[in-house]
Scaffold this motif. Sequence first.
Motif: not given
Length: 233
Positions: A181-182, A195-199, A201-202, A208
């Motif tokens: 997740d990070r 950093y959290n992945k959603p920040a 991988v967006t 990815s």
Amino acid sequence: MGLVYTSMLALSFCMFVAPALNAQDDASRIVAGGGISVPQWTGKIDANEERAGRTLNDAKLTKSGDTFQVTTGPAVTYWNPANKATGDYTVKATFTEPKYMNLNSHPHPYGIFIGGNEMGTAAQSYLYCAAYGNGRFIVRGFGPSAFQMNGFAGEANPAVHKAAGVGQPVTQEIALSAKKDRVECSINGTVVAGYNKPAIVTAGKLRSTDGIYGIRFAHNTEVTVTGLSLLKN
């Protein structure tokens, strides 16, 4: 009082503008005998360098034994297309600037990149963590447009080594880790950013964290790289 206030404004303006002017004056060099002489490796210079008329052959990548030697030239990213990482992993390497600021008028960074997709094209995306020899570091990427994770100038951290002075050696061990997740960057054994992945991988950033990994250098740098390796977490 008005004179003092005006002088303070002028001083503030100079302090703000001078670094920017220095950066503009610091044009990318053309490295004699440039190009890539390491089998299976390739690279790409930044789009702004291409627009200025620079080419990949204006920077230089060689290898002696297990040591890569890099001299830039334009800002450039190097990789071997076979070097891919998926899932949970850490990519690390040790970067040595034998003579700090040898080819530049101010510190320039170098480091690791991960998550490379469509590399070598105008649509390439990747994330990198890079250190300066003055105790600062940056986390940035392309998606395909450039993006910043810790600001325009990056930030200082006590873990990042400082050169004793211009012309003196400085070494940084840099690692980028992708976890469930990070994503975290470690320098000299200390996590300096996460950093959290959603920040990351967006839209506009990474497709990815799976992808090609390699090494990244700002313009006008001279660095050796050892121990480039992939570890599964």
